[in-house]
Every structure is written in structure tokens, then in C-alpha cells.
Design an enzyme around this catalytic site. Sequence first.
Site, PDB file in Angstrom:
ATOM      1  N   SER A 141       0.823  -1.211   0.000  1.00  0.00           N
ATOM      2  CA  SER A 141       0.000   0.000   0.000  1.00  0.00           C
ATOM      3  C   SER A 141       0.853   1.254   0.000  1.00  0.00           C
ATOM      4  O   SER A 141       1.967   1.257   0.518  1.00  0.00           O
ATOM      5  CB  SER A 141      -0.920   0.031   1.224  1.00  0.00           C
ATOM      6  OG  SER A 141      -1.669   1.233   1.218  1.00  0.00           O
ATOM      7  N   LYS A 180      -4.582  -6.806   3.191  1.00  0.00           N
ATOM      8  CA  LYS A 180      -4.529  -5.652   2.274  1.00  0.00           C
ATOM      9  C   LYS A 180      -5.935  -5.306   1.788  1.00  0.00           C
ATOM     10  O   LYS A 180      -6.300  -4.127   1.664  1.00  0.00           O
ATOM     11  CB  LYS A 180      -3.607  -5.940   1.090  1.00  0.00           C
ATOM     12  CG  LYS A 180      -3.607  -4.845   0.005  1.00  0.00           C
ATOM     13  CD  LYS A 180      -3.196  -3.500   0.576  1.00  0.00           C
ATOM     14  CE  LYS A 180      -2.959  -2.365  -0.390  1.00  0.00           C
ATOM     15  NZ  LYS A 180      -3.841  -2.079  -1.450  1.00  0.00           N
ATOM     16  N   HIS A 194      -7.578  -3.528   4.548  1.00  0.00           N
ATOM     17  CA  HIS A 194      -7.004  -2.173   4.569  1.00  0.00           C
ATOM     18  C   HIS A 194      -7.755  -1.281   3.571  1.00  0.00           C
ATOM     19  O   HIS A 194      -8.154  -0.167   3.873  1.00  0.00           O
ATOM     20  CB  HIS A 194      -5.511  -2.222   4.225  1.00  0.00           C
ATOM     21  CG  HIS A 194      -4.928  -0.897   3.815  1.00  0.00           C
ATOM     22  ND1 HIS A 194      -5.127  -0.349   2.562  1.00  0.00           N
ATOM     23  CD2 HIS A 194      -4.191   0.010   4.491  1.00  0.00           C
ATOM     24  CE1 HIS A 194      -4.544   0.835   2.483  1.00  0.00           C
ATOM     25  NE2 HIS A 194      -3.949   1.069   3.653  1.00  0.00           N
TER      26      HIS A 194
HETATM   27  C1  6PG Z   1      -3.212   1.520  -1.604  1.00  0.00           C
HETATM   28  C2  6PG Z   1      -4.483   1.760  -2.365  1.00  0.00           C
HETATM   29  C3  6PG Z   1      -4.373   1.179  -3.749  1.00  0.00           C
HETATM   30  C4  6PG Z   1      -5.367   1.730  -4.729  1.00  0.00           C
HETATM   31  C5  6PG Z   1      -6.751   1.229  -4.491  1.00  0.00           C
HETATM   32  C6  6PG Z   1      -7.830   2.202  -4.892  1.00  0.00           C
HETATM   33  O1  6PG Z   1      -3.329   0.908  -0.546  1.00  0.00           O
HETATM   34  O2  6PG Z   1      -2.160   1.945  -2.050  1.00  0.00           O
HETATM   35  O3  6PG Z   1      -5.547   1.196  -1.695  1.00  0.00           O
HETATM   36  O4  6PG Z   1      -4.401  -0.204  -3.621  1.00  0.00           O
HETATM   37  O5  6PG Z   1      -5.290   3.098  -4.776  1.00  0.00           O
HETATM   38  O6  6PG Z   1      -6.875   0.093  -5.298  1.00  0.00           O
HETATM   39  O7  6PG Z   1      -9.003   1.508  -4.854  1.00  0.00           O
HETATM   40  P1  6PG Z   1     -10.274   1.906  -5.676  1.00  0.00           P
HETATM   41  O8  6PG Z   1      -9.849   2.143  -7.101  1.00  0.00           O
HETATM   42  O9  6PG Z   1     -11.154   0.720  -5.561  1.00  0.00           O
HETATM   43  O10 6PG Z   1     -10.791   3.151  -5.039  1.00  0.00           O
END
Ligand code: 6PG
Length: 478
Positions: free
Chosen positions: A128, A183, A186
Site C-alpha cells: 500500500s 490488504k 485495509h
Molecule cells: C493503496 C491503495 C491502492 C489503490 C486502491 C484504490 O493501498 O495503495 O488502496 O491499492 O489506490 O486500489 O481503490 P479503488 O480504485 O477501488 O478506489
Amino acid sequence: ATAQIGVTGLAVMGSNLARNFARHGHTVALHNRTYAKTKALVDQHGHEGDFVPAETAEDFVASLQKPRRIVIMVKAGEATDAVIDEFTALLEPGDVLIDGGNAHFNDTRRREAALRERGIHFVGAGISGGEEGALNGPSIMPGGSEESYKSLGPLLESIAAKAEDGSPCCTHVGPDGAGHFVKMVHNGIEYADMQLIAEAYDLLRSVAGYEPGRIAGTFREWNQGRLDSYLIEITAEVLAHTDAATGRPFVDVVADEAEQKGTGRWTVQTALDLGVPVSGIGEAVFARSLSGHTGLRAAARGLSGPTAEALTGDEARVFADQVEQALYASKVVSYAQGWNMISRASEEYGWDINLGAMAAIWRGGCIIRAAFLDRIRAAFAADPALPTLLADQGFADEVGRAQEAWRTVVATAVRHGVPTPGFSAALAYYDALRAERLPAALTQAQRDFFGAHTYRRTDRPGSFHTLWSGDRSEQSVD
Ligand code: 6PG
């Protein structure tokens, strides 16, 4: 063979991760389906560290020290399976294949089981922090075998974000799909946080009558206190931004339809299967989905609503403070629900996840990073078997102090016709959990009435059925 780690899939996340490894002194083997990307990375960033570019999968694998460690950074789904198949044929028992994408944890469990048969460690690692995090320090959630973490852990920990106390935002989460599972949760919590912040903004704007610039200031103030977090910080930035083309607040020129790639939806689908109420995440997913139903919204635009006036002066200021309290209390609830989900899955799949450690590795690097997470870490350190965050004395006291304001905010929102599904659902969850008696007794009695589904009694053990269509006497059912 000189490389300690390899990265295949050099789109922006993969490239940034590779550069992060190199900047920390590791020799990084590079591979991409098309060589142009590999070459571009070395041309632009070759000076940042030691890279070993490879044109073919064979050369790439040959350039890696044993046990080989390969991070796959390709699109989740079929692309991942194709890359796994390609590399599995070239690897040997003991090698470690890491999937750093947002894979579904069930796919990770399947892949891990298949590769385990061949002696290859498959590690589903949640990463993340977006592009920036990948380059400068993400939060990393690796699953897979303990043994794989022995050789992989130090590498990952070296590139992970560091929490304020200096500890790396990376730990071995648990076997097979545990890393991708946490994750996913999260991201679900990320959805809930974003929805709660959006509701707070809507209330400050529609009820307190604040303009976006002023709301940015309010969020900046909140960011100095217990809500201190990355998402609150970027909210202030977005709200303070003016659209260059029109001179209007940027937030007013963005189409009000929130999209999603799917991890929030997976969280809710999985929660339904596990039987864990994650209403905060659920409402957040539904709110995004509702926003995109432009046809429905157009059809409903003429429906009548209340005629409450926006607040002014001191009343508005008092309300803004109450919104902070409602936001905080709702946030505690949604994190409590998220942790319940991790705990339930850990039991279900035998992952033995350290609940406090998840809070510890989310203190830095990730999208939900916040001062608050250190409090969650501490709550689980004090009681590793804490059944809900709301049972931690510190959180219980704070939410208890906020609850009057929380109720005022939800009631005011209702009177003003401002939708606050996140705040409302969180408050309903709080009230349901603390209730002495729930109307579930009536629900269960109805089930017995129409379907003889039986019920238990409060005063003696056993299962019972009332002969509803007969003389209404009660039978004991074994
Ligand atoms: C992270 C984010 C990353 C991404 C998401 C956005 O932890 O870095 O969560 O994984 O930005 O996939 O999710 P959506 O496109 O579903 O809003």
C-alpha cells in the site's frame, strides 16, 4: 548471478519498487514483457543503484542469486497466472515468487497451494501507498510460509516505510492468502474513512454553510489532533485547490461519481461470507455505487426534501466541532469492524494473525496511515484478545464522550436532508452492540412462526418451537 531480488512487470508500481530496492543497496534484476520499458528504466534511473536488465525470462532468472526472489508486479487476475506459469517452469524448489499486486486472497490461496506442491514459496504481498509509497517506502503485508519470510523479510523491511518509532511497516502476516486478505481489509477501511470524511465535508458545507476553502482550514485543524492522518491531510489539499480553467473550487468541477476498482467490494462480499458486520465499509461501497447511478439520481431529483436553513455564527462553529466528534467516533467503529473481520478470518483460515502488528505496519506508508493506528497497536498490546476496539477503555471513554455530539450530528443531518450513511450506520452499530436487548428476539419468533425454525429461551437451555397454527403450546426440540 548477482541480483538479490528481481522485479518483473515494470509499469509505474513495479519500476518504483525496483528503484526503491536499488536505492537501498540491493542489486535488482529487471524484466518486463516488452524490453523497451526495462531499457527506459535503466536509461532514466540506472544511476540510482545496481540494476541487471534482462531481455528474456531465462536471463532474468539466471541473474538471480539462490534462493531466487522474484516480485511480480502485473495486473491482478489472468496476467498474474500467466506470469506465474512462465516463471514456475524456470524456478527450483526453495525459490520465492512474490505477487505484489492487489490479488484476491482466494486466488493467492489457490496459487500458493499449487506452487507449494512444487516446493516453490508463493508470497501474496499486499503493498500500500500508491506510486509514491512504492518508491519512498510502502507498507508491505506479505503472506506465505514462515520460511519464505526468513529470506525475503529483511529485503522487504529495508524498503518499507518506517513508523515514528523506527520500526519497519512490514511484517509476516500469516500463511498463504493472509497478506492479501489484510490488504483487502485495509482497502475496505480506506473506503470507509474516505466516505466518513466526505460526509463530514458535506455537513460542513450544507449544514454549517462553510465554503471549501474554510473547510480545508477546518480539516487542517483536525489534522493537528486525534484525526491526524494522510487522508485528512490530502482532503485539506483537495479542498483548498482552485480549478485553473474556471477559477471555481476544484471540488465543484469534479463529476460527483466515485469509482472503484473492486477491493472494497471484495471486502464486503467476504465479510458477508464470514458473517462479520462491516456496515461502515458496506455503506461506503454502496455510496460510491449510488453516486454512479446517474439515471436513478436524475429520476429522483424532484423528490421533496426538508427546508432547514444553514446554520450561522456560533451555531455553525459548535456544529463543526460536533462533526469532528462524530467523524472520530464513526472512525473508531469502522476500524473496530475491520479488525473483527481480520480476527474472524484468522480463525477461519488458521492464520494466527497478530492483530496489533497489523496496526503497527499501517502506521506509515499506506493510505490509511494515521497517528490513530498507534493507539490500536497499543490496545492490542494491552489485550491481545480484545473482542472489539470499542471494549478498549481508552476508545470506549473517547467514544462515550463523543456520543452526544454524534447523535446531534446524525439527527441534524436527517433534519437537513444530508445523507450520512457512514455516520448513521456507525452509530446504529454502536447502539446495537451496547443494547441490553435487541429486537432480534422478535425476528427469531417470526421465523419460528412461519417456518418452524425454532428459538432458544432466555430462562432455560434447549431449542423450542411454538405450535403457532395449533394450540400455541410450546414443544422442546432436540
Ligand atoms: C493503496 C491503495 C491502492 C489503490 C486502491 C484504490 O493501498 O495503495 O488502496 O491499492 O489506490 O486500489 O481503490 P479503488 O480504485 O477501488 O478506489
